[in-house]
Design a protein around this motif. Structure first.
Motif, PDB file in Angstrom:
ATOM      1  N   SER A  56       0.020  -1.510   0.370  1.00 42.41           N
ATOM      2  CA  SER A  56       0.107   0.082   0.110  1.00 42.41           C
ATOM      3  C   SER A  56       0.830   1.016  -0.309  1.00 42.41           C
ATOM      4  CB  SER A  56      -1.012  -0.105   1.086  1.00 42.41           C
ATOM      5  OG  SER A  56      -0.218   0.134   2.344  1.00 42.41           O
ATOM      6  N   GLN A  57       1.776   1.285   0.354  1.00 39.88           N
ATOM      7  CA  GLN A  57       3.333   1.952   1.157  1.00 39.88           C
ATOM      8  C   GLN A  57       4.245   2.124  -0.723  1.00 39.88           C
ATOM      9  OE1 GLN A  57       4.887   2.450   4.310  1.00 39.88           O
ATOM     10  NE2 GLN A  57       3.151   2.496   5.644  1.00 39.88           N
ATOM     11  N   HIS A  58       4.012   1.178  -1.121  1.00 39.39           N
ATOM     12  CA  HIS A  58       4.890   1.732  -2.071  1.00 39.39           C
ATOM     13  C   HIS A  58       5.175   0.885  -3.143  1.00 39.39           C
ATOM     14  CE1 HIS A  58       8.130   2.721   1.061  1.00 39.39           C
ATOM     15  NE2 HIS A  58       7.465   1.409   2.160  1.00 39.39           N
ATOM     16  N   GLY A  59       4.342  -0.166  -2.912  1.00 43.59           N
ATOM     17  CA  GLY A  59       3.412  -0.796  -4.252  1.00 43.59           C
ATOM     18  C   GLY A  59       4.800  -2.377  -4.614  1.00 43.59           C
ATOM     19  N   SER A  60       4.601  -2.173  -5.315  1.00 49.01           N
ATOM     20  CA  SER A  60       5.737  -3.997  -5.790  1.00 49.01           C
ATOM     21  C   SER A  60       7.063  -3.636  -5.741  1.00 49.01           C
ATOM     22  CB  SER A  60       4.844  -5.175  -7.304  1.00 49.01           C
ATOM     23  OG  SER A  60       3.657  -4.742  -6.666  1.00 49.01           O
ATOM     24  N   ASP A  61       7.647  -2.946  -5.281  1.00 51.20           N
ATOM     25  CA  ASP A  61       8.795  -3.175  -5.254  1.00 51.20           C
ATOM     26  C   ASP A  61       9.540  -4.288  -5.468  1.00 51.20           C
ATOM     27  OD1 ASP A  61       8.699  -3.326  -2.907  1.00 51.20           O
ATOM     28  OD2 ASP A  61      10.007  -1.082  -2.178  1.00 51.20           O
ATOM     29  N   ALA A  62      11.222  -3.962  -5.189  1.00 50.48           N
ATOM     30  CA  ALA A  62      12.133  -5.131  -5.187  1.00 50.48           C
ATOM     31  C   ALA A  62      11.696  -5.827  -3.383  1.00 50.48           C
ATOM     32  CB  ALA A  62      13.397  -4.686  -5.108  1.00 50.48           C
ATOM     33  N   GLN A  63      11.571  -5.526  -2.836  1.00 55.21           N
ATOM     34  CA  GLN A  63      11.353  -5.601  -1.958  1.00 55.21           C
ATOM     35  C   GLN A  63       9.593  -6.713  -1.295  1.00 55.21           C
ATOM     36  OE1 GLN A  63      11.640  -2.860   1.479  1.00 55.21           O
ATOM     37  NE2 GLN A  63      13.141  -3.779   2.676  1.00 55.21           N
ATOM     38  N   ALA A  64       9.286  -5.804  -1.873  1.00 54.87           N
ATOM     39  CA  ALA A  64       8.004  -6.538  -2.047  1.00 54.87           C
ATOM     40  C   ALA A  64       7.567  -8.127  -2.950  1.00 54.87           C
ATOM     41  CB  ALA A  64       6.433  -5.952  -2.890  1.00 54.87           C
ATOM     42  N   GLN A  65       8.744  -7.942  -4.366  1.00 55.63           N
ATOM     43  CA  GLN A  65       8.863  -9.087  -4.797  1.00 55.63           C
ATOM     44  C   GLN A  65       9.887 -10.215  -4.058  1.00 55.63           C
ATOM     45  OE1 GLN A  65      10.841  -7.173  -8.361  1.00 55.63           O
ATOM     46  NE2 GLN A  65       8.816  -5.942  -8.686  1.00 55.63           N
ATOM     47  N   ASN A  75      -1.361 -17.273  -4.173  1.00 62.08           N
ATOM     48  CA  ASN A  75      -0.700 -17.303  -4.937  1.00 62.08           C
ATOM     49  C   ASN A  75      -0.809 -16.553  -6.046  1.00 62.08           C
ATOM     50  OD1 ASN A  75       1.907 -19.267  -5.404  1.00 62.08           O
ATOM     51  ND2 ASN A  75       0.676 -20.629  -6.562  1.00 62.08           N
ATOM     52  N   ARG A  76      -1.974 -16.006  -7.155  1.00 62.98           N
ATOM     53  CA  ARG A  76      -2.269 -15.836  -8.118  1.00 62.98           C
ATOM     54  C   ARG A  76      -1.533 -13.889  -7.592  1.00 62.98           C
ATOM     55  NH1 ARG A  76      -6.425 -20.074  -8.944  1.00 62.98           N
ATOM     56  NH2 ARG A  76      -7.553 -17.821  -7.806  1.00 62.98           N
ATOM     57  N   GLN A  77      -2.317 -13.873  -6.754  1.00 61.22           N
ATOM     58  CA  GLN A  77      -2.270 -12.306  -6.429  1.00 61.22           C
ATOM     59  C   GLN A  77      -0.800 -12.001  -6.146  1.00 61.22           C
ATOM     60  OE1 GLN A  77      -4.574 -11.392  -3.334  1.00 61.22           O
ATOM     61  NE2 GLN A  77      -5.773 -12.154  -4.101  1.00 61.22           N
ATOM     62  N   LEU A  78       0.496 -13.039  -5.575  1.00 61.17           N
ATOM     63  CA  LEU A  78       1.605 -12.826  -5.477  1.00 61.17           C
ATOM     64  C   LEU A  78       2.762 -13.744  -6.336  1.00 61.17           C
ATOM     65  CD1 LEU A  78       1.412 -15.010  -1.788  1.00 61.17           C
ATOM     66  CD2 LEU A  78       2.235 -13.045  -2.418  1.00 61.17           C
ATOM     67  N   THR A  79       2.180 -13.974  -7.164  1.00 62.17           N
ATOM     68  CA  THR A  79       2.693 -14.088  -8.716  1.00 62.17           C
ATOM     69  C   THR A  79       2.892 -13.199  -9.357  1.00 62.17           C
ATOM     70  OG1 THR A  79       2.277 -16.642  -8.373  1.00 62.17           O
ATOM     71  CG2 THR A  79       2.497 -15.453 -10.529  1.00 62.17           C
ATOM     72  N   SER A  80       1.837 -12.898  -9.469  1.00 61.97           N
ATOM     73  CA  SER A  80       1.700 -10.842 -10.153  1.00 61.97           C
ATOM     74  C   SER A  80       2.610 -10.317  -9.558  1.00 61.97           C
ATOM     75  CB  SER A  80       0.235 -10.977 -10.278  1.00 61.97           C
ATOM     76  OG  SER A  80       0.355  -9.395 -10.395  1.00 61.97           O
ATOM     77  N   ILE A  81       3.171 -10.619  -8.316  1.00 62.09           N
ATOM     78  CA  ILE A  81       3.584  -8.791  -7.315  1.00 62.09           C
ATOM     79  C   ILE A  81       5.545  -9.881  -7.890  1.00 62.09           C
ATOM     80  CG2 ILE A  81       4.614  -8.791  -5.103  1.00 62.09           C
ATOM     81  CD1 ILE A  81       1.133  -8.868  -4.123  1.00 62.09           C
ATOM     82  N   ALA A  82       5.268 -10.984  -7.166  1.00 60.00           N
ATOM     83  CA  ALA A  82       7.226 -11.116  -7.278  1.00 60.00           C
ATOM     84  C   ALA A  82       7.447 -11.131  -9.282  1.00 60.00           C
ATOM     85  CB  ALA A  82       6.686 -13.004  -7.447  1.00 60.00           C
ATOM     86  N   SER A  83       6.667 -11.159 -10.207  1.00 56.43           N
ATOM     87  CA  SER A  83       6.498 -11.399 -11.551  1.00 56.43           C
ATOM     88  C   SER A  83       6.699  -9.638 -12.185  1.00 56.43           C
ATOM     89  CB  SER A  83       6.256 -12.099 -12.323  1.00 56.43           C
ATOM     90  OG  SER A  83       4.945 -11.992 -12.218  1.00 56.43           O
ATOM     91  N   SER A  84       6.317  -8.886 -11.006  1.00 56.57           N
ATOM     92  CA  SER A  84       5.905  -7.369 -11.771  1.00 56.57           C
ATOM     93  C   SER A  84       7.160  -6.712 -12.553  1.00 56.57           C
ATOM     94  CB  SER A  84       4.995  -7.071 -11.197  1.00 56.57           C
ATOM     95  OG  SER A  84       5.858  -6.651 -10.055  1.00 56.57           O
ATOM     96  N   GLU A  85       6.967  -6.165 -13.353  1.00 56.88           N
ATOM     97  CA  GLU A  85       8.452  -5.321 -14.214  1.00 56.88           C
ATOM     98  C   GLU A  85       8.204  -4.257 -12.862  1.00 56.88           C
ATOM     99  OE1 GLU A  85       9.741  -6.067 -16.259  1.00 56.88           O
ATOM    100  OE2 GLU A  85       9.487  -8.218 -16.346  1.00 56.88           O
ATOM    101  N   ALA A 141       1.309  -4.655 -10.759  1.00 58.57           N
ATOM    102  CA  ALA A 141       1.490  -5.947 -10.492  1.00 58.57           C
ATOM    103  C   ALA A 141      -0.568  -5.939  -9.802  1.00 58.57           C
ATOM    104  CB  ALA A 141       2.443  -6.802  -9.021  1.00 58.57           C
ATOM    105  N   THR A 142      -1.070  -6.973  -9.635  1.00 54.68           N
ATOM    106  CA  THR A 142      -2.072  -7.496  -8.844  1.00 54.68           C
ATOM    107  C   THR A 142      -2.297  -7.038  -7.439  1.00 54.68           C
ATOM    108  OG1 THR A 142      -3.283  -8.930 -10.844  1.00 54.68           O
ATOM    109  CG2 THR A 142      -4.439  -8.534  -8.861  1.00 54.68           C
ATOM    110  N   PRO A 143      -3.214  -5.995  -7.328  1.00 50.54           N
ATOM    111  CA  PRO A 143      -2.727  -6.296  -5.676  1.00 50.54           C
ATOM    112  C   PRO A 143      -3.896  -7.375  -4.675  1.00 50.54           C
ATOM    113  CG  PRO A 143      -5.363  -5.343  -6.336  1.00 50.54           C
ATOM    114  CD  PRO A 143      -4.398  -5.775  -7.712  1.00 50.54           C
ATOM    115  N   LEU A 144      -2.809  -7.132  -3.510  1.00 48.78           N
ATOM    116  CA  LEU A 144      -3.128  -8.429  -2.163  1.00 48.78           C
ATOM    117  C   LEU A 144      -4.348  -8.350  -1.849  1.00 48.78           C
ATOM    118  CD1 LEU A 144      -1.352 -11.064  -1.586  1.00 48.78           C
ATOM    119  CD2 LEU A 144       0.012  -9.405  -0.182  1.00 48.78           C
ATOM    120  N   SER A 145      -5.237  -9.271  -1.649  1.00 44.44           N
ATOM    121  CA  SER A 145      -5.951  -8.648  -1.146  1.00 44.44           C
ATOM    122  C   SER A 145      -6.287  -8.818   0.252  1.00 44.44           C
ATOM    123  CB  SER A 145      -7.433  -9.720  -1.492  1.00 44.44           C
ATOM    124  OG  SER A 145      -8.061  -9.705  -0.437  1.00 44.44           O
TER     125      SER A 145
END
Length: 182
Positions: A41-50, A113-123, A128-132
């Protein structure tokens, strides 16, 4: 030389301790999921989130299925053969609940897992798709209650009624499931 400051994981000669150690790892991953909600919510899907998403996925896609199989294939059937009296009655009540919870957790995991896959692979951090929050809360709540049930009733029962040979049998099955040679 082993580092005395780092707690060693129990070995398979102590299968109930290994199961408890797995629960501790699950709690850690559930904490990471909670932290990830705030971080995204604060940083988006940055490297730490991935990196965090990848860590959670690695645990729940690899280790957690072994843990569930330990219980479903070995621990609960061994207990059902051994338990008598009040233990047998309690086990008869808890086993269907535990199995149903495993199915619920697996279903919720597929969604997460689908949500986390989106986060882990976002450019990018916003791709990324948000985490619910609801999915994370439900998954964490079911897992936490499930582990509490097992630690309160199942593990103490196994420690009390299993013979040394049964403990060795359980540990060997768990070790084999993970492809670890003796």
């Amino acid at each position: 030389m082993p580092n005395a400051l780092i707690a060693a994981a129990p070995d398979f000669s102590q299968p109930i301790a290994v199961l408890k150690h797995c629960h501790d790892k699950i709690r850690k991953q559930l904490g990471t999921l909670q932290n990830l909600l705030e971080h995204i919510s604060q940083h988006g899907s940055d490297a730490q989130a991935q990196q965090a998403a990848d860590s959670v996925m690695r645990y729940f896609n690899q280790a957690a299925p072994h843990h569930h199989a330990d219980e479903e294939v070995d621990l609960l059937p061994m207990l059902s053969v051994t338990a008598t009296g009040e233990d047998a009655a309690l086990l008869q009540k808890l086993t269907p609940e535990i199995m149903a919870e495993h199915q619920q957790m697996d279903k919720l995991w597929h969604t997460l897992n689908r949500q986390l896959t989106s986060i882990a692979s976002s450019e990018t951090a916003t791709q990324a798709t948000p985490l619910s929050m609801q999915d994370v809360k439900e998954f964490s709540a079911i897992y936490s209650a499930h582990m509490e049930k097992e630690e309160t009733w199942i593990a103490p029962m196994a420690k009390r009624i299993f013979s040394e040979q049964q403990m060795q049998q359980l540990g060997a099955a768990m070790q084999q499931r993970r492809g670890i040679s003796t």
